[in-house]
Scaffold this active site. Structure first.
Site, mmCIF file in Angstrom:
data_model
loop_
_atom_site.group_PDB
_atom_site.id
_atom_site.type_symbol
_atom_site.label_atom_id
_atom_site.label_comp_id
_atom_site.label_asym_id
_atom_site.label_seq_id
_atom_site.Cartn_x
_atom_site.Cartn_y
_atom_site.Cartn_z
ATOM 1 N N ASP A 112 0.846 -1.193 0.000
ATOM 2 C CA ASP A 112 0.000 0.000 0.000
ATOM 3 C C ASP A 112 0.889 1.253 0.000
ATOM 4 O O ASP A 112 1.896 1.313 0.718
ATOM 5 C CB ASP A 112 -0.910 0.000 1.234
ATOM 6 C CG ASP A 112 -2.051 1.002 1.100
ATOM 7 O OD1 ASP A 112 -3.206 0.570 0.964
ATOM 8 O OD2 ASP A 112 -1.778 2.225 1.135
ATOM 9 N N VAL A 140 -10.853 2.906 -3.837
ATOM 10 C CA VAL A 140 -10.440 2.410 -5.152
ATOM 11 C C VAL A 140 -11.381 1.263 -5.518
ATOM 12 O O VAL A 140 -11.461 0.255 -4.801
ATOM 13 C CB VAL A 140 -8.977 1.931 -5.141
ATOM 14 C CG1 VAL A 140 -8.589 1.395 -6.513
ATOM 15 C CG2 VAL A 140 -8.038 3.075 -4.728
ATOM 16 N N HIS A 180 -10.081 -5.176 -3.356
ATOM 17 C CA HIS A 180 -8.768 -5.475 -2.765
ATOM 18 C C HIS A 180 -8.923 -5.824 -1.301
ATOM 19 O O HIS A 180 -9.660 -5.177 -0.573
ATOM 20 C CB HIS A 180 -7.808 -4.289 -2.924
ATOM 21 C CG HIS A 180 -8.386 -2.977 -2.500
ATOM 22 N ND1 HIS A 180 -9.220 -2.231 -3.305
ATOM 23 C CD2 HIS A 180 -8.281 -2.293 -1.338
ATOM 24 C CE1 HIS A 180 -9.590 -1.138 -2.657
ATOM 25 N NE2 HIS A 180 -9.041 -1.152 -1.456
HETATM 26 P P1 5GP Z 1 -9.866 1.482 0.035
HETATM 27 O O1 5GP Z 1 -10.217 2.687 0.860
HETATM 28 O O2 5GP Z 1 -10.387 1.578 -1.368
HETATM 29 O O3 5GP Z 1 -10.216 0.184 0.705
HETATM 30 O O4 5GP Z 1 -8.277 1.474 0.006
HETATM 31 C C1 5GP Z 1 -7.514 1.960 -1.049
HETATM 32 C C2 5GP Z 1 -6.061 1.801 -0.659
HETATM 33 O O5 5GP Z 1 -5.272 1.977 -1.822
HETATM 34 C C3 5GP Z 1 -5.584 2.840 0.366
HETATM 35 O O6 5GP Z 1 -5.058 2.180 1.515
HETATM 36 C C4 5GP Z 1 -4.520 3.634 -0.380
HETATM 37 O O7 5GP Z 1 -3.431 4.013 0.430
HETATM 38 C C5 5GP Z 1 -4.100 2.673 -1.480
HETATM 39 N N1 5GP Z 1 -3.638 3.334 -2.694
HETATM 40 C C6 5GP Z 1 -4.238 4.400 -3.318
HETATM 41 N N2 5GP Z 1 -3.556 4.730 -4.418
HETATM 42 C C7 5GP Z 1 -2.497 3.856 -4.507
HETATM 43 C C8 5GP Z 1 -1.418 3.722 -5.446
HETATM 44 O O8 5GP Z 1 -1.296 4.442 -6.433
HETATM 45 N N3 5GP Z 1 -0.532 2.711 -5.200
HETATM 46 C C9 5GP Z 1 -0.636 1.897 -4.118
HETATM 47 N N4 5GP Z 1 0.311 0.957 -3.982
HETATM 48 N N5 5GP Z 1 -1.649 1.996 -3.215
HETATM 49 C C10 5GP Z 1 -2.556 2.974 -3.412
#
Ligand code: 5GP
Ligand code: ZN
Length: 112
Positions: free
Chosen positions: A30, A95, A99
């Site tokens: 992450d 996102v 995941h």
């Molecule tokens: P969600 O809130 O959708 O469950 O989590 C999205 C996760 O994706 C977050 O923990 C955020 O830090 C991670 N994330 C967002 N953009 C990127 C990126 O460009 N690369 C990586 N490796 N992680 C990302």
């Protein structure tokens, strides 16, 4: 899916620290870790979230969950880990490519 951040990571169009890959899934660190170890496991195929899965995905979901402990141990999480899967605005999903978050190795910060 066009414009999907995690599809772009899968396709190598956006860099990420990939720690595991097979025909079903990819795991990468992450970008804003909320624990000493924090990585994400995504299906190779674009699926937005758990609202979008169906019976055909049963095997895929099983294989991902069966693989997570192996990746976690490889990352040093022998004493255990937290697995989180956010779905939709109500789950604070940011996102929209499904995941699993895998976190461990010490205190968690800013995780909602
Ligand atoms: P969600 O809130 O959708 O469950 O989590 C999205 C996760 O994706 C977050 O923990 C955020 O830090 C991670 N994330 C967002 N953009 C990127 C990126 O460009 N690369 C990586 N490796 N992680 C990302
Ligand atoms: Zn995607």
């Amino acid at each position: 899916m066009t414009g999907c951040l995690f599809c772009k990571i899968r396709d190598g169009e956006i860099p990420a620290e990939i720690i595991y890959k097979d025909e079903d899934m990819i795991a990468f660190k992450d970008i804003h870790p909320k624990a000493p170890v924090h990585f994400l496991v995504i299906p190779q195929r674009h699926i937005a979230n758990l609202f979008e899965v169906n019976a055909d995905d049963e095997g895929l979901l099983g294989r991902i969950q069966l693989t997570i402990p192996t990746i976690a141990r490889e990352q040093g999480l022998d004493s255990g880990f937290r697995t989180v899967l956010n779905t939709g605005p109500g789950g604070h999903q940011e996102v929209y490519h499904m995941h699993y978050h895998v976190l461990g190795g010490g205190p968690f910060t800013g995780f909602n």
